[in-house]
Design a protein around this motif. Sequence first.
Motif, PDB file in Angstrom:
ATOM      1  N   ALA A  92      -4.888  11.157   1.773  1.00  0.00           N
ATOM      2  CA  ALA A  92      -4.437   9.831   1.340  1.00  0.00           C
ATOM      3  C   ALA A  92      -3.214   9.434   2.132  1.00  0.00           C
ATOM      4  O   ALA A  92      -2.475  10.294   2.640  1.00  0.00           O
ATOM      5  CB  ALA A  92      -4.125   9.827  -0.164  1.00  0.00           C
ATOM      6  N   THR A  93      -2.994   8.138   2.235  1.00  0.00           N
ATOM      7  CA  THR A  93      -1.777   7.603   2.844  1.00  0.00           C
ATOM      8  C   THR A  93      -1.182   6.581   1.900  1.00  0.00           C
ATOM      9  O   THR A  93      -1.906   5.879   1.180  1.00  0.00           O
ATOM     10  CB  THR A  93      -2.054   6.950   4.213  1.00  0.00           C
ATOM     11  N   GLY A  94       0.148   6.493   1.888  1.00  0.00           N
ATOM     12  CA  GLY A  94       0.840   5.558   1.005  1.00  0.00           C
ATOM     13  C   GLY A  94       1.902   4.784   1.757  1.00  0.00           C
ATOM     14  O   GLY A  94       2.521   5.306   2.698  1.00  0.00           O
ATOM     15  N   LEU A  95       2.112   3.550   1.337  1.00  0.00           N
ATOM     16  CA  LEU A  95       3.037   2.656   2.027  1.00  0.00           C
ATOM     17  C   LEU A  95       3.858   1.881   1.007  1.00  0.00           C
ATOM     18  O   LEU A  95       3.328   1.421  -0.018  1.00  0.00           O
ATOM     19  CB  LEU A  95       2.240   1.684   2.907  1.00  0.00           C
ATOM     20  N   ALA A  96       5.148   1.741   1.263  1.00  0.00           N
ATOM     21  CA  ALA A  96       6.028   0.953   0.398  1.00  0.00           C
ATOM     22  C   ALA A  96       7.069   0.256   1.254  1.00  0.00           C
ATOM     23  O   ALA A  96       7.407   0.716   2.347  1.00  0.00           O
ATOM     24  CB  ALA A  96       6.696   1.836  -0.656  1.00  0.00           C
ATOM     25  N   LEU A  97       7.573  -0.859   0.730  1.00  0.00           N
ATOM     26  CA  LEU A  97       8.642  -1.612   1.374  1.00  0.00           C
ATOM     27  C   LEU A  97       9.868  -1.585   0.475  1.00  0.00           C
ATOM     28  O   LEU A  97       9.743  -1.553  -0.753  1.00  0.00           O
ATOM     29  CB  LEU A  97       8.221  -3.064   1.605  1.00  0.00           C
ATOM     30  N   VAL A  98      11.053  -1.594   1.076  1.00  0.00           N
ATOM     31  CA  VAL A  98      12.286  -1.645   0.294  1.00  0.00           C
ATOM     32  C   VAL A  98      13.155  -2.777   0.819  1.00  0.00           C
ATOM     33  O   VAL A  98      13.060  -3.180   1.987  1.00  0.00           O
ATOM     34  CB  VAL A  98      13.065  -0.312   0.339  1.00  0.00           C
ATOM     35  N   HIS A  99      14.011  -3.270  -0.056  1.00  0.00           N
ATOM     36  CA  HIS A  99      14.857  -4.414   0.279  1.00  0.00           C
ATOM     37  C   HIS A  99      16.296  -4.138  -0.143  1.00  0.00           C
ATOM     38  O   HIS A  99      16.548  -3.548  -1.188  1.00  0.00           O
ATOM     39  CB  HIS A  99      14.360  -5.666  -0.441  1.00  0.00           C
ATOM     40  N   TRP A 100      17.236  -4.551   0.702  1.00  0.00           N
ATOM     41  CA  TRP A 100      18.638  -4.659   0.305  1.00  0.00           C
ATOM     42  C   TRP A 100      19.284  -5.751   1.146  1.00  0.00           C
ATOM     43  O   TRP A 100      18.767  -6.136   2.195  1.00  0.00           O
ATOM     44  CB  TRP A 100      19.371  -3.324   0.431  1.00  0.00           C
ATOM     45  N   ASP A 101      20.399  -6.253   0.666  1.00  0.00           N
ATOM     46  CA  ASP A 101      21.071  -7.396   1.278  1.00  0.00           C
ATOM     47  C   ASP A 101      22.259  -6.931   2.105  1.00  0.00           C
ATOM     48  O   ASP A 101      23.217  -6.366   1.568  1.00  0.00           O
ATOM     49  CB  ASP A 101      21.525  -8.372   0.179  1.00  0.00           C
ATOM     50  N   ASP A 102      22.214  -7.169   3.412  1.00  0.00           N
ATOM     51  CA  ASP A 102      23.321  -6.783   4.284  1.00  0.00           C
ATOM     52  C   ASP A 102      24.532  -7.702   4.155  1.00  0.00           C
ATOM     53  O   ASP A 102      25.610  -7.377   4.677  1.00  0.00           O
ATOM     54  CB  ASP A 102      22.867  -6.787   5.751  1.00  0.00           C
ATOM     55  N   ASP A 103      24.372  -8.824   3.482  1.00  0.00           N
ATOM     56  CA  ASP A 103      25.464  -9.790   3.376  1.00  0.00           C
ATOM     57  C   ASP A 103      26.456  -9.464   2.263  1.00  0.00           C
ATOM     58  O   ASP A 103      27.476 -10.137   2.129  1.00  0.00           O
ATOM     59  CB  ASP A 103      24.903 -11.200   3.147  1.00  0.00           C
ATOM     60  N   VAL A 104      26.155  -8.451   1.466  1.00  0.00           N
ATOM     61  CA  VAL A 104      27.088  -8.036   0.417  1.00  0.00           C
ATOM     62  C   VAL A 104      27.803  -6.775   0.891  1.00  0.00           C
ATOM     63  O   VAL A 104      27.308  -6.050   1.762  1.00  0.00           O
ATOM     64  CB  VAL A 104      26.361  -7.772  -0.918  1.00  0.00           C
ATOM     65  N   PRO A 105      28.978  -6.475   0.366  1.00  0.00           N
ATOM     66  CA  PRO A 105      29.693  -5.248   0.759  1.00  0.00           C
ATOM     67  C   PRO A 105      28.831  -4.014   0.522  1.00  0.00           C
ATOM     68  O   PRO A 105      28.034  -3.977  -0.437  1.00  0.00           O
ATOM     69  CB  PRO A 105      30.930  -5.255  -0.144  1.00  0.00           C
ATOM     70  N   PRO A 106      28.951  -3.006   1.362  1.00  0.00           N
ATOM     71  CA  PRO A 106      28.108  -1.807   1.218  1.00  0.00           C
ATOM     72  C   PRO A 106      28.139  -1.204  -0.174  1.00  0.00           C
ATOM     73  O   PRO A 106      27.104  -0.769  -0.686  1.00  0.00           O
ATOM     74  CB  PRO A 106      28.691  -0.845   2.268  1.00  0.00           C
ATOM     75  N   GLU A 107      29.324  -1.190  -0.794  1.00  0.00           N
ATOM     76  CA  GLU A 107      29.428  -0.556  -2.112  1.00  0.00           C
ATOM     77  C   GLU A 107      28.735  -1.348  -3.211  1.00  0.00           C
ATOM     78  O   GLU A 107      28.580  -0.857  -4.336  1.00  0.00           O
ATOM     79  CB  GLU A 107      30.899  -0.338  -2.474  1.00  0.00           C
ATOM     80  N   GLU A 108      28.288  -2.562  -2.905  1.00  0.00           N
ATOM     81  CA  GLU A 108      27.594  -3.387  -3.898  1.00  0.00           C
ATOM     82  C   GLU A 108      26.102  -3.516  -3.604  1.00  0.00           C
ATOM     83  O   GLU A 108      25.384  -4.172  -4.361  1.00  0.00           O
ATOM     84  CB  GLU A 108      28.230  -4.784  -3.941  1.00  0.00           C
ATOM     85  N   ARG A 109      25.629  -2.913  -2.565  1.00  0.00           N
ATOM     86  CA  ARG A 109      24.222  -3.039  -2.209  1.00  0.00           C
ATOM     87  C   ARG A 109      23.329  -2.295  -3.197  1.00  0.00           C
ATOM     88  O   ARG A 109      23.671  -1.217  -3.675  1.00  0.00           O
ATOM     89  CB  ARG A 109      23.992  -2.520  -0.789  1.00  0.00           C
ATOM     90  N   VAL A 110      22.192  -2.894  -3.481  1.00  0.00           N
ATOM     91  CA  VAL A 110      21.209  -2.306  -4.385  1.00  0.00           C
ATOM     92  C   VAL A 110      19.847  -2.346  -3.696  1.00  0.00           C
ATOM     93  O   VAL A 110      19.429  -3.391  -3.187  1.00  0.00           O
ATOM     94  CB  VAL A 110      21.148  -3.078  -5.721  1.00  0.00           C
ATOM     95  N   VAL A 111      19.166  -1.226  -3.680  1.00  0.00           N
ATOM     96  CA  VAL A 111      17.847  -1.142  -3.064  1.00  0.00           C
ATOM     97  C   VAL A 111      16.781  -1.412  -4.126  1.00  0.00           C
ATOM     98  O   VAL A 111      16.815  -0.838  -5.219  1.00  0.00           O
ATOM     99  CB  VAL A 111      17.619   0.240  -2.434  1.00  0.00           C
TER     100      VAL A 111
END
Length: 309
Positions: A226-245
């Motif tokens: 089997a093969t599996g695929l997923a996408l993740v998102h985070w916003d580079d416009d916010v400070p690193p310590e506030e980023r959420v994936v």
Amino acid sequence: MSKEDAFSAFDAELAATPTSDPWLHAEGEVPRYGPDYDLLGRLLTYPTRSGSVSESGRFAKGIDAWLAHELRRAGFLVDEVWPRATRPRVLPRDVVLFVDKLPKGLGEQVRPHLERITAVAPSDARVLGRAYYKQIDVCIARWDRGPELLLSTKAQVSSFGKNLPNRFEEAYGDAANLRGRYPLAATGFFFLQRDTILTTEKEAWERTKDMMSKLRDTDGRGGYTATGLALVHWDDDVPPEERVVTVNVDDVPSALRPDQFLDAMIRQVLDVTPVVQHPRVRELRERRELPVPEPRGTTDDTEETGTLL
């Protein structure tokens, strides 16, 4: 206690997350697996905030930790699934049982030394394929059954089109290497990409989907179970310590999503083992109690072995 490893950043999050029943179907219905996508997002938030997405391999280790947790949710015993939720990450379950059966004082003396003996508790799971040794990112194995599940993971967060051919070649070669020696084992390839690929490199996204489909063994000539695929998102416009994936599977074809991937891998393990093996996994997936005896050495009292170190 040994120094922290690449998985240590995830230990507290995993310890606070119960291994809840992942199946969404009722008895008699087609099995439907429900991955904990929120946990995957939380695990990947740690390396994203620390700026170690591409450095140190911690981002990729978060994917491995999540998939291992999902297999434990499915009912596989805590010491059969590597990486383990605690250090040492790779440790044969039979060794855990042996140490737990030692006299209390002796057992307490032995446990701290296990991680220092790399032949017993290596830092990575490496198995011999048909042509070469391969480091396995997530594994289920036991001495009496051998490797039963061999899973490779890759992450790609930029330069999608440039690096995709290399990922394809590596994955295809690894599939042939592992299937050549372990034809009955569930072999899988899980690929995670940043969702910027959807807007910045649309051609690479089409090639990714095609690649993941072609890596499967659909005609008995090789390839992965089997093969599996997923996408993740985070916003580079916010400070690193506030980023959420966050995890995006809505844009992934249903045949490639993590839910079908995990179900296919689990199904392969169960299909090639007798019904008395992995009874808890079978009961959860089939939504019924199985009137079969437990094999020797797999009774419920050994479930307490998840806290060796």
